[in-house]
Design a protein around this motif. Structure first.
Motif, PDB file in Angstrom:
ATOM      1  N   LEU A  26      12.669  15.509 -15.953  1.00 28.36           N
ATOM      2  CA  LEU A  26      12.856  15.411 -14.505  1.00 28.36           C
ATOM      3  C   LEU A  26      11.947  14.333 -13.912  1.00 28.36           C
ATOM      4  O   LEU A  26      12.357  13.579 -13.036  1.00 28.36           O
ATOM      5  CB  LEU A  26      12.582  16.761 -13.838  1.00 28.36           C
ATOM      6  CG  LEU A  26      13.584  17.861 -14.162  1.00 28.36           C
ATOM      7  CD1 LEU A  26      13.095  19.192 -13.602  1.00 28.36           C
ATOM      8  CD2 LEU A  26      14.964  17.527 -13.635  1.00 28.36           C
ATOM      9  N   PHE A  27      10.714  14.235 -14.427  1.00 29.57           N
ATOM     10  CA  PHE A  27       9.796  13.198 -13.967  1.00 29.57           C
ATOM     11  C   PHE A  27      10.346  11.813 -14.290  1.00 29.57           C
ATOM     12  O   PHE A  27      10.364  10.922 -13.440  1.00 29.57           O
ATOM     13  CB  PHE A  27       8.407  13.368 -14.608  1.00 29.57           C
ATOM     14  CG  PHE A  27       7.477  12.235 -14.287  1.00 29.57           C
ATOM     15  CD1 PHE A  27       6.865  12.162 -13.046  1.00 29.57           C
ATOM     16  CD2 PHE A  27       7.224  11.241 -15.213  1.00 29.57           C
ATOM     17  CE1 PHE A  27       6.010  11.115 -12.737  1.00 29.57           C
ATOM     18  CE2 PHE A  27       6.367  10.196 -14.913  1.00 29.57           C
ATOM     19  CZ  PHE A  27       5.754  10.127 -13.670  1.00 29.57           C
ATOM     20  N   ALA A  28      10.806  11.624 -15.528  1.00 22.23           N
ATOM     21  CA  ALA A  28      11.329  10.320 -15.934  1.00 22.23           C
ATOM     22  C   ALA A  28      12.540   9.930 -15.078  1.00 22.23           C
ATOM     23  O   ALA A  28      12.637   8.792 -14.610  1.00 22.23           O
ATOM     24  CB  ALA A  28      11.700  10.336 -17.418  1.00 22.23           C
ATOM     25  N   PHE A  29      13.451  10.868 -14.860  1.00 22.71           N
ATOM     26  CA  PHE A  29      14.628  10.595 -14.041  1.00 22.71           C
ATOM     27  C   PHE A  29      14.217  10.214 -12.612  1.00 22.71           C
ATOM     28  O   PHE A  29      14.677   9.214 -12.056  1.00 22.71           O
ATOM     29  CB  PHE A  29      15.543  11.826 -14.015  1.00 22.71           C
ATOM     30  CG  PHE A  29      16.751  11.643 -13.137  1.00 22.71           C
ATOM     31  CD1 PHE A  29      17.881  11.007 -13.622  1.00 22.71           C
ATOM     32  CD2 PHE A  29      16.739  12.098 -11.832  1.00 22.71           C
ATOM     33  CE1 PHE A  29      18.994  10.828 -12.810  1.00 22.71           C
ATOM     34  CE2 PHE A  29      17.844  11.920 -11.013  1.00 22.71           C
ATOM     35  CZ  PHE A  29      18.973  11.286 -11.505  1.00 22.71           C
ATOM     36  N   GLY A  30      13.340  11.004 -12.025  1.00 22.56           N
ATOM     37  CA  GLY A  30      12.902  10.741 -10.656  1.00 22.56           C
ATOM     38  C   GLY A  30      12.127   9.444 -10.521  1.00 22.56           C
ATOM     39  O   GLY A  30      12.289   8.700  -9.548  1.00 22.56           O
ATOM     40  N   LEU A  31      11.282   9.144 -11.505  1.00 23.55           N
ATOM     41  CA  LEU A  31      10.512   7.905 -11.460  1.00 23.55           C
ATOM     42  C   LEU A  31      11.434   6.693 -11.528  1.00 23.55           C
ATOM     43  O   LEU A  31      11.232   5.708 -10.807  1.00 23.55           O
ATOM     44  CB  LEU A  31       9.485   7.866 -12.589  1.00 23.55           C
ATOM     45  CG  LEU A  31       8.557   6.647 -12.593  1.00 23.55           C
ATOM     46  CD1 LEU A  31       7.746   6.576 -11.303  1.00 23.55           C
ATOM     47  CD2 LEU A  31       7.636   6.695 -13.807  1.00 23.55           C
TER      48      LEU A  31
ATOM     49  N   MET B  90       0.815  -1.191   0.000  1.00 19.84           N
ATOM     50  CA  MET B  90       0.000   0.000   0.000  1.00 19.84           C
ATOM     51  C   MET B  90       0.865   1.264   0.000  1.00 19.84           C
ATOM     52  O   MET B  90       0.548   2.226  -0.678  1.00 19.84           O
ATOM     53  CB  MET B  90      -0.924  -0.053   1.220  1.00 19.84           C
ATOM     54  CG  MET B  90      -2.032   0.914   1.137  1.00 19.84           C
ATOM     55  SD  MET B  90      -3.124   0.434  -0.210  1.00 19.84           S
ATOM     56  CE  MET B  90      -4.398   1.554   0.006  1.00 19.84           C
ATOM     57  N   HIS B  91       1.967   1.251   0.775  1.00 23.78           N
ATOM     58  CA  HIS B  91       2.857   2.403   0.813  1.00 23.78           C
ATOM     59  C   HIS B  91       3.512   2.633  -0.550  1.00 23.78           C
ATOM     60  O   HIS B  91       3.691   3.778  -0.964  1.00 23.78           O
ATOM     61  CB  HIS B  91       3.950   2.207   1.865  1.00 23.78           C
ATOM     62  CG  HIS B  91       3.461   2.393   3.254  1.00 23.78           C
ATOM     63  ND1 HIS B  91       2.950   1.362   3.999  1.00 23.78           N
ATOM     64  CD2 HIS B  91       3.407   3.488   4.036  1.00 23.78           C
ATOM     65  CE1 HIS B  91       2.585   1.817   5.176  1.00 23.78           C
ATOM     66  NE2 HIS B  91       2.852   3.108   5.229  1.00 23.78           N
ATOM     67  N   VAL B  92       3.847   1.545  -1.238  1.00 28.57           N
ATOM     68  CA  VAL B  92       4.476   1.666  -2.556  1.00 28.57           C
ATOM     69  C   VAL B  92       3.513   2.351  -3.516  1.00 28.57           C
ATOM     70  O   VAL B  92       3.875   3.310  -4.207  1.00 28.57           O
ATOM     71  CB  VAL B  92       4.900   0.277  -3.092  1.00 28.57           C
ATOM     72  CG1 VAL B  92       5.330   0.363  -4.546  1.00 28.57           C
ATOM     73  CG2 VAL B  92       6.009  -0.304  -2.236  1.00 28.57           C
ATOM     74  N   HIS B  93       2.288   1.890  -3.540  1.00 29.73           N
ATOM     75  CA  HIS B  93       1.275   2.475  -4.424  1.00 29.73           C
ATOM     76  C   HIS B  93       1.082   3.957  -4.116  1.00 29.73           C
ATOM     77  O   HIS B  93       1.087   4.802  -5.022  1.00 29.73           O
ATOM     78  CB  HIS B  93      -0.047   1.710  -4.266  1.00 29.73           C
ATOM     79  CG  HIS B  93      -1.155   2.257  -5.090  1.00 29.73           C
ATOM     80  ND1 HIS B  93      -2.073   3.140  -4.585  1.00 29.73           N
ATOM     81  CD2 HIS B  93      -1.472   2.078  -6.396  1.00 29.73           C
ATOM     82  CE1 HIS B  93      -2.928   3.477  -5.531  1.00 29.73           C
ATOM     83  NE2 HIS B  93      -2.590   2.845  -6.641  1.00 29.73           N
ATOM     84  N   GLY B  94       0.899   4.286  -2.850  1.00 29.23           N
ATOM     85  CA  GLY B  94       0.685   5.682  -2.454  1.00 29.23           C
ATOM     86  C   GLY B  94       1.861   6.572  -2.816  1.00 29.23           C
ATOM     87  O   GLY B  94       1.680   7.713  -3.261  1.00 29.23           O
ATOM     88  N   THR B  95       3.075   6.066  -2.634  1.00 30.27           N
ATOM     89  CA  THR B  95       4.265   6.847  -2.946  1.00 30.27           C
ATOM     90  C   THR B  95       4.343   7.158  -4.436  1.00 30.27           C
ATOM     91  O   THR B  95       4.589   8.300  -4.832  1.00 30.27           O
ATOM     92  CB  THR B  95       5.530   6.085  -2.497  1.00 30.27           C
ATOM     93  OG1 THR B  95       5.453   5.883  -1.084  1.00 30.27           O
ATOM     94  CG2 THR B  95       6.792   6.855  -2.829  1.00 30.27           C
ATOM     95  N   ILE B  96       4.120   6.150  -5.264  1.00 29.74           N
ATOM     96  CA  ILE B  96       4.209   6.352  -6.713  1.00 29.74           C
ATOM     97  C   ILE B  96       3.085   7.260  -7.210  1.00 29.74           C
ATOM     98  O   ILE B  96       3.314   8.158  -8.026  1.00 29.74           O
ATOM     99  CB  ILE B  96       4.228   5.000  -7.450  1.00 29.74           C
ATOM    100  CG1 ILE B  96       5.531   4.258  -7.102  1.00 29.74           C
ATOM    101  CG2 ILE B  96       4.105   5.193  -8.959  1.00 29.74           C
ATOM    102  CD1 ILE B  96       5.589   2.827  -7.572  1.00 29.74           C
TER     103      ILE B  96
END
Length: 109
Positions: free
Chosen positions: A62-67, A1-7
């Motif tokens: 920046l989004f792609a790098f961070g993701l 659940m934490h993984v989903h919320g974080t992403i």
């Protein structure tokens, strides 16, 4: 659940910035890149001191790098959990629904 919320929150945060950037472009008639170049001529070359020459600093890159970094970190957590270690820092403490266990993995073995 934490993984989903974080992403989801990471993607949502970037989407909000992309929306703000689009609104600013409509208001000013300048793209983010054009605004950055105009700002550079006023504020000086600070960005050139911290960025690689020719680096694209748009929200999409920046989004792609961070993701990528976020997913790498999640994969590490997943391997850690799969190694039959308990991720106690993310488990609710039994004494209170609002407190979190502060037990470290080494002390919970």
């Amino acid at each position: 659940m934490h993984v989903h919320g974080t992403i989801v929150n990471y993607a949502r945060g970037t989407a909000i910035n992309i929306e703000s950037e689009a609104i600013a472009e409509l208001d000013t008639g300048m793209t983010s890149k054009q605004w950055g170049q105009a700002k550079l001529s006023v504020d000086g070359p600070l960005i050139t001191q911290v960025a690689e020459p020719g680096a694209e600093l748009d929200l999409e890159s920046l989004f792609a790098f961070g993701l990528e970094r976020l997913l790498d970190g999640m994969a590490t957590v997943n391997r850690w959990i799969s190694g039959s270690r308990v991720l106690s820092a993310y488990q609710p403490a039994s004494s209170s629904a609002h407190s979190r266990s502060r037990t470290t993995p080494s002390s919970s073995s």
